[in-house]
Design a protein around this motif. Sequence first.
Motif, PDB file in Angstrom:
ATOM      1  N   VAL A 106       0.707  -1.672   0.152  1.00  8.27           N
ATOM      2  CA  VAL A 106      -0.150   0.247   0.207  1.00  8.27           C
ATOM      3  C   VAL A 106       0.622   1.483  -0.065  1.00  8.27           C
ATOM      4  O   VAL A 106       0.429   2.430  -0.513  1.00  8.27           O
ATOM      5  N   SER A 110       0.779   3.201  -2.802  1.00  9.94           N
ATOM      6  CA  SER A 110       0.745   5.254  -2.823  1.00  9.94           C
ATOM      7  C   SER A 110       1.552   5.634  -3.211  1.00  9.94           C
ATOM      8  O   SER A 110       0.660   7.244  -3.651  1.00  9.94           O
ATOM      9  N   PHE A 114      -0.044   8.877  -6.184  1.00  6.62           N
ATOM     10  CA  PHE A 114      -1.293  10.231  -5.443  1.00  6.62           C
ATOM     11  C   PHE A 114       0.851  11.328  -5.531  1.00  6.62           C
ATOM     12  O   PHE A 114       0.273  11.987  -5.888  1.00  6.62           O
TER      13      PHE A 114
END
Length: 115
Positions: A106, A110, A114
């Motif tokens: 994760v 991420s 992002f």
Amino acid sequence: MSLNDSLAGTNKKAKAVSEKFFHTTYEYYRLKIFQQLTTSFGIVFKTLLIGSMLLLGLTFIAIAVAFLIGKALGNYTHGFLIVGAFFVLISLITYMLRKHISNFIVRTLSEKFFN
């Protein structure tokens, strides 16, 4: 009448600016979503490709090691049992560390998604 004309002109300009802003923002987010999707699909595709090649290589190595151990012990079955037990042990360790592995995945995805 000049006040009404002035307000009408200002309204038209405001409408034109807001429409341009909307279309520009819409196009920006379309491109941003396209970039994120292609990056994500690229990561998944590369991971699957590398993972499948690694799995294939490890399979052949495991078979070779099982034959090697079996030849040294004089019984190929024992060699395959030892290699199988090794993989079961690795699977149990991986199962116990599954939360750490999930958090790592994760965190890594991420950062890519992002940024």
